[in-house]
Scaffold this motif. Structure first.
Motif, PDB file in Angstrom:
ATOM      1  N   ASP A  65       0.826  -1.200   0.000  1.00 25.90           N
ATOM      2  CA  ASP A  65       0.000   0.000   0.000  1.00 25.90           C
ATOM      3  C   ASP A  65       0.864   1.256   0.000  1.00 25.90           C
ATOM      4  OD1 ASP A  65      -2.221   1.636   0.161  1.00 25.90           O
ATOM      5  OD2 ASP A  65      -2.205   1.634   2.343  1.00 25.90           O
ATOM      6  N   PHE A  66       0.712   2.068  -1.036  1.00 25.35           N
ATOM      7  CA  PHE A  66       1.466   3.323  -1.134  1.00 25.35           C
ATOM      8  C   PHE A  66       0.600   4.310  -1.904  1.00 25.35           C
ATOM      9  CE2 PHE A  66       4.589   6.452  -1.896  1.00 25.35           C
ATOM     10  CZ  PHE A  66       5.703   6.180  -1.110  1.00 25.35           C
ATOM     11  N   ASP A  67       0.439   5.503  -1.357  1.00 26.43           N
ATOM     12  CA  ASP A  67      -0.425   6.505  -1.980  1.00 26.43           C
ATOM     13  C   ASP A  67       0.352   7.265  -3.057  1.00 26.43           C
ATOM     14  OD1 ASP A  67      -2.533   5.838  -0.305  1.00 26.43           O
ATOM     15  OD2 ASP A  67      -1.823   7.187   1.267  1.00 26.43           O
ATOM     16  N   PHE A  68       0.321   6.731  -4.284  1.00 22.63           N
ATOM     17  CA  PHE A  68       1.005   7.405  -5.390  1.00 22.63           C
ATOM     18  C   PHE A  68       0.119   8.509  -5.944  1.00 22.63           C
ATOM     19  CE2 PHE A  68       2.466   2.919  -5.644  1.00 22.63           C
ATOM     20  CZ  PHE A  68       3.777   3.144  -5.260  1.00 22.63           C
ATOM     21  N   ASN A  69       0.743   9.614  -6.308  1.00 19.73           N
ATOM     22  CA  ASN A  69       0.025  10.711  -6.960  1.00 19.73           C
ATOM     23  C   ASN A  69       0.714  10.996  -8.289  1.00 19.73           C
ATOM     24  OD1 ASN A  69      -1.492  12.899  -7.683  1.00 19.73           O
ATOM     25  ND2 ASN A  69      -0.607  14.309  -6.177  1.00 19.73           N
ATOM     26  N   LEU A  70       0.340  10.214  -9.296  1.00 18.10           N
ATOM     27  CA  LEU A  70       0.976  10.358 -10.610  1.00 18.10           C
ATOM     28  C   LEU A  70       0.447  11.569 -11.365  1.00 18.10           C
ATOM     29  CD1 LEU A  70       1.054   6.598 -11.702  1.00 18.10           C
ATOM     30  CD2 LEU A  70       2.795   7.924 -10.502  1.00 18.10           C
ATOM     31  N   ASN A  71      -0.519  12.289 -10.776  1.00 18.21           N
ATOM     32  CA  ASN A  71      -1.046  13.507 -11.404  1.00 18.21           C
ATOM     33  C   ASN A  71      -0.434  14.778 -10.805  1.00 18.21           C
ATOM     34  OD1 ASN A  71      -2.867  12.105 -13.126  1.00 18.21           O
ATOM     35  ND2 ASN A  71      -4.264  11.835 -11.391  1.00 18.21           N
ATOM     36  N   ASP A  72       0.558  14.601  -9.958  1.00 20.28           N
ATOM     37  CA  ASP A  72       1.251  15.755  -9.375  1.00 20.28           C
ATOM     38  C   ASP A  72       1.841  16.611 -10.496  1.00 20.28           C
ATOM     39  OD1 ASP A  72       3.121  17.513  -8.156  1.00 20.28           O
ATOM     40  OD2 ASP A  72       3.358  16.138  -6.465  1.00 20.28           O
ATOM     41  N   PRO A  73       1.505  17.900 -10.567  1.00 23.74           N
ATOM     42  CA  PRO A  73       1.985  18.752 -11.676  1.00 23.74           C
ATOM     43  C   PRO A  73       3.504  18.880 -11.739  1.00 23.74           C
ATOM     44  CG  PRO A  73       0.915  20.065  -9.946  1.00 23.74           C
ATOM     45  CD  PRO A  73       0.629  18.647  -9.643  1.00 23.74           C
ATOM     46  N   SER A  74       4.183  18.673 -10.611  1.00 22.06           N
ATOM     47  CA  SER A  74       5.646  18.794 -10.611  1.00 22.06           C
ATOM     48  C   SER A  74       6.341  17.486 -10.980  1.00 22.06           C
ATOM     49  CB  SER A  74       6.140  19.260  -9.235  1.00 22.06           C
ATOM     50  OG  SER A  74       5.733  18.353  -8.224  1.00 22.06           O
ATOM     51  N   LEU A  75       5.567  16.395 -11.107  1.00 21.43           N
ATOM     52  CA  LEU A  75       6.173  15.092 -11.389  1.00 21.43           C
ATOM     53  C   LEU A  75       6.855  15.024 -12.753  1.00 21.43           C
ATOM     54  CD1 LEU A  75       6.684  12.182 -10.462  1.00 21.43           C
ATOM     55  CD2 LEU A  75       4.435  11.566 -11.366  1.00 21.43           C
ATOM     56  N   PRO A  76       6.224  15.482 -13.854  1.00 15.36           N
ATOM     57  CA  PRO A  76       6.896  15.389 -15.164  1.00 15.36           C
ATOM     58  C   PRO A  76       8.261  16.078 -15.195  1.00 15.36           C
ATOM     59  CG  PRO A  76       4.582  15.917 -15.458  1.00 15.36           C
ATOM     60  CD  PRO A  76       4.862  16.014 -13.987  1.00 15.36           C
ATOM     61  N   LYS A  77       8.350  17.252 -14.574  1.00 10.05           N
ATOM     62  CA  LYS A  77       9.626  17.978 -14.549  1.00 10.05           C
ATOM     63  C   LYS A  77      10.679  17.198 -13.751  1.00 10.05           C
ATOM     64  CE  LYS A  77      11.682  22.413 -13.256  1.00 10.05           C
ATOM     65  NZ  LYS A  77      11.442  23.735 -12.618  1.00 10.05           N
ATOM     66  N   PHE A  78      10.235  16.602 -12.632  1.00  6.68           N
ATOM     67  CA  PHE A  78      11.147  15.826 -11.794  1.00  6.68           C
ATOM     68  C   PHE A  78      11.647  14.584 -12.537  1.00  6.68           C
ATOM     69  CE2 PHE A  78      11.607  13.190  -7.676  1.00  6.68           C
ATOM     70  CZ  PHE A  78      12.925  13.615  -7.512  1.00  6.68           C
ATOM     71  N   LEU A  79      10.736  13.910 -13.239  1.00  9.40           N
ATOM     72  CA  LEU A  79      11.117  12.720 -14.003  1.00  9.40           C
ATOM     73  C   LEU A  79      12.110  13.069 -15.108  1.00  9.40           C
ATOM     74  CD1 LEU A  79       7.653  10.901 -14.381  1.00  9.40           C
ATOM     75  CD2 LEU A  79       9.458  10.445 -12.720  1.00  9.40           C
ATOM     76  N   GLU A  80      11.859  14.186 -15.776  1.00  8.02           N
ATOM     77  CA  GLU A  80      12.768  14.627 -16.845  1.00  8.02           C
ATOM     78  C   GLU A  80      14.160  14.912 -16.287  1.00  8.02           C
ATOM     79  OE1 GLU A  80      13.073  18.212 -20.197  1.00  8.02           O
ATOM     80  OE2 GLU A  80      11.313  18.057 -18.884  1.00  8.02           O
ATOM     81  N   LEU A  81      14.204  15.555 -15.132  1.00 10.55           N
ATOM     82  CA  LEU A  81      15.491  15.859 -14.494  1.00 10.55           C
ATOM     83  C   LEU A  81      16.223  14.581 -14.096  1.00 10.55           C
ATOM     84  CD1 LEU A  81      17.479  17.891 -13.217  1.00 10.55           C
ATOM     85  CD2 LEU A  81      16.055  17.856 -11.160  1.00 10.55           C
ATOM     86  N   LEU A  82      15.485  13.627 -13.533  1.00 10.04           N
ATOM     87  CA  LEU A  82      16.092  12.366 -13.112  1.00 10.04           C
ATOM     88  C   LEU A  82      16.689  11.608 -14.295  1.00 10.04           C
ATOM     89  CD1 LEU A  82      13.331  11.205 -10.614  1.00 10.04           C
ATOM     90  CD2 LEU A  82      15.680  11.790  -9.999  1.00 10.04           C
ATOM     91  N   LYS A  83      15.965  11.550 -15.392  1.00  8.81           N
ATOM     92  CA  LYS A  83      16.452  10.839 -16.572  1.00  8.81           C
ATOM     93  C   LYS A  83      17.685  11.527 -17.157  1.00  8.81           C
ATOM     94  CE  LYS A  83      11.965   8.857 -17.854  1.00  8.81           C
ATOM     95  NZ  LYS A  83      10.906   8.788 -18.872  1.00  8.81           N
ATOM     96  N   LYS A  84      17.673  12.863 -17.108  1.00  7.49           N
ATOM     97  CA  LYS A  84      18.800  13.609 -17.626  1.00  7.49           C
ATOM     98  C   LYS A  84      20.063  13.354 -16.806  1.00  7.49           C
ATOM     99  CE  LYS A  84      20.226  18.345 -18.749  1.00  7.49           C
ATOM    100  NZ  LYS A  84      19.819  19.775 -18.727  1.00  7.49           N
ATOM    101  N   ILE A  85      19.928  13.386 -15.480  1.00  3.80           N
ATOM    102  CA  ILE A  85      21.072  13.149 -14.600  1.00  3.80           C
ATOM    103  C   ILE A  85      21.541  11.696 -14.698  1.00  3.80           C
ATOM    104  CG2 ILE A  85      21.864  13.146 -12.206  1.00  3.80           C
ATOM    105  CD1 ILE A  85      19.948  15.433 -11.659  1.00  3.80           C
ATOM    106  N   ALA A  86      20.579  10.768 -14.867  1.00  2.00           N
ATOM    107  CA  ALA A  86      20.928   9.347 -14.930  1.00  2.00           C
ATOM    108  C   ALA A  86      21.863   9.044 -16.091  1.00  2.00           C
ATOM    109  CB  ALA A  86      19.668   8.497 -15.046  1.00  2.00           C
TER     110      ALA A  86
END
Length: 514
Positions: A65-86
């Motif tokens: 059980d984990f309350d994911f919020n995949l509709n968070d408006p800041s999530l796409p920017k965070f994901l893009e940053l993570l992929k870039k750094i990776a």
């Protein structure tokens, strides 16, 4: 702070027969990054890659059980940053220079969104290190182990232990992940290893181990472990039920299920309602009406109240045995018990009726299902696809779309395979054109079914056309289909030559008569 400090994780924790996790005297270096001075994360040198044998869709459901919020408006920017750094040369520097603020919920959502890509997921986890959050750690352990990064997962568990976080859920996740790649030895070793983290491998943990082993088909190993450890963990009904479920519903081996049922009596273990449910389900799938009804009567005599699963099994086996009236009476009996028939109940009648070609009766059940406000499922429509003719297939494709359930790729695969098996290539080709109308893009498996089916129907030119189209759409060449096409061309060529020879000899005979 600059990323200069190092934390050494010696493998003293991995002694006692657990050498496969880390080599003796090896160390996992954990550089400290600038986001928080106490935040530990793991060098890529220790990421142990283990090829996964298979990945079922179930594995991509949230492991807990984990309350994911995949509709968070800041999530796409965070994901893009993570992929870039990776993909950058210096991950630690990228993390240190980044000023992106991420809270615990955003980090958990990012890890889940990146569950197919362990590197950026691990970077998201590093952002959270100073939170010491047990659930986020468990989630990262699951992602790491799912991708075969077991060394990384163990280092996270060790850090959780040093931070006084509970590692119980983490250990159970590791057991499940080892079982998922059929490494039963490591799964069992992890269970035995729990006391190293001051955890008691209790009955609940035993059930988790047995369930994990059975879930991925290692039922025999689970049963053996249960019996070998019966002095430490006394045999009881729940453990036997897990093994029964493995034989009944996972490997579907009725012979072994019967043996375990007898063993329960031998060990003086009293079966409960769950035990009966598994066995009746097993006999029902085998079409064994006598034993299904026998156990049902025995269950009631012992005071257990049948649940809806048992009634559904009885409905199925009665319908399969051509006892439709009795199946309908069973549904009435179900209602008398205060239960309501669900989609599985009606599917238990529709499936065997469609299998035996009794489509008129299946349609009556379908209409009753709709009248009682029970929504059809994908399995309902797929059952009709197995048995209906061309017009019926079109009808149920339309109904399936109206119900919002598809149709999907599997739906068309069932219909195509059916018509080709019935040597109706014209109908198969018509259904192929219908896929476009329902916005379903054919996959490689659809092409393979079409090519093989058309060859079987001796439509060689069309088969060759589909095979070439299959390759042009990015599917890899299939040696089996290549061989099949070449063989049929040779056979056709030989027959053509034989026909020519026969024609020539026939003419010469006529000329000689004249």
């Amino acid at each position: 702070m600059a990323a200069s400090l190092r934390l050494r994780c010696y493998n003293s924790y991995f002694s006692g027969g657990f050498h496969g996790i880390a080599k003796r005297n090896s160390q996992c270096t954990v550089p400290v990054i600038g986001i928080a001075s106490r935040c530990k994360f793991f060098s890529e040198a220790l990421h142990q890659t283990v090829s996964l044998h298979s990945r079922s869709q179930n594995e991509y459901h949230a492991p807990f059980d984990f309350d994911f919020n995949l509709n968070d408006p800041s999530l796409p920017k965070f994901l893009e940053l993570l992929k870039k750094i990776a993909h950058s040369s210096s991950q630690a520097e990228g993390l240190h220079l980044s000023s992106f603020q991420a809270n615990r919920d955003l980090i958990g959502s990012a890890i889940w969104a990146l569950r197919e890509e362990w590197k950026p997921a691990l970077l998201a986890f590093k952002w959270n290190c100073h939170h010491n959050d047990e659930k986020v750690c468990n989630l990262m352990i699951w992602v790491s182990a799912t991708h075969g990064k077991f060394s990384t997962a163990w280092c996270i568990i060790r850090d959780m232990h040093l931070s006084s976080l509970s590692t119980r859920q983490a250990m159970l996740i590791m057991i499940d992940r080892y079982a998922s790649v059929n490494n039963t030895a490591k799964a069992i070793q992890t269970f035995n290893f729990m006391d190293k983290f001051r955890l008691t491998p209790d009955q609940e943990a035993l059930h988790a181990l047995l369930a994990a082993l059975c879930k991925y088909g290692n039922v025999e190993e689970a049963e053996e472990f249960m019996l070998v450890n019966k002095k430490l963990f006394p045999l009881e009904t729940t453990s036997f039920n897990i093994i029964l479920n493995g034989w009944c519903n996972i490997t579907k081996d009725v012979y072994e299920a019967k043996r375990v049922w007898r063993d329960m009596s031998k060990y003086c273990i009293t079966p409960n309602d769950t035990s009966y449910s598994y066995m009746i389900s097993c006999f029902s799938k085998e079409g064994n009406l006598f034993d299904s009804l026998r156990l049902y009567d025995q269950m009631k005599k012992r005071g257990w109240t049948p649940g809806i699963e048992i009634y559904n099994s009885l409905v199925y086996v009665l319908t399969r045995a051509n006892c439709l009236k009795e199946a309908l009476r069973t549904i009435d009996k179900l209602k008398e018990q205060g239960l309501q028939p669900d989609s599985s109940t009606f599917n238990s009648m529709i499936l065997p009726l469609c299998e035996t070609g009794k489509l008129a009766e299946a349609r009556i059940v379908f209409n009753t299902m709709v009248e009682e406000n029970v929504s059809p499922t994908t399995e309902t429509f797929h059952a009709f696809f197995e048995g209906t003719d061309y017009q019926g297939s079109l009808e149920f494709l339309s109904r399936m779309k109206d119900s919002g359930l598809g149709p999907n790729k599997d739906s068309f695969l069932i219909i195509l395979a059916k018509f080709l098996k019935l040597k109706q290539p014209v109908n198969a080709l018509k259904i192929w054109t219908e896929m476009k109308a329902y916005d379903v893009v054919p996959g490689c498996v659809h092409y393979r079914v079409m090519v093989e089916g058309l060859v079987t129907c001796r439509w060689f030119i069309k088969a060759r056309y589909f095979y070439e189209d299959m390759i042009s759409n990015g599917c890899s060449a299939d040696p089996k289909l290549n061989k099949l096409l070449q063989k049929e061309v040779l056979v056709s060529g030989d027959k053509g030559k034989q026909n020519v020879k026969k024609a020539i000899s026939s003419k010469s005979v006529k000329y000689s008569i004249k």
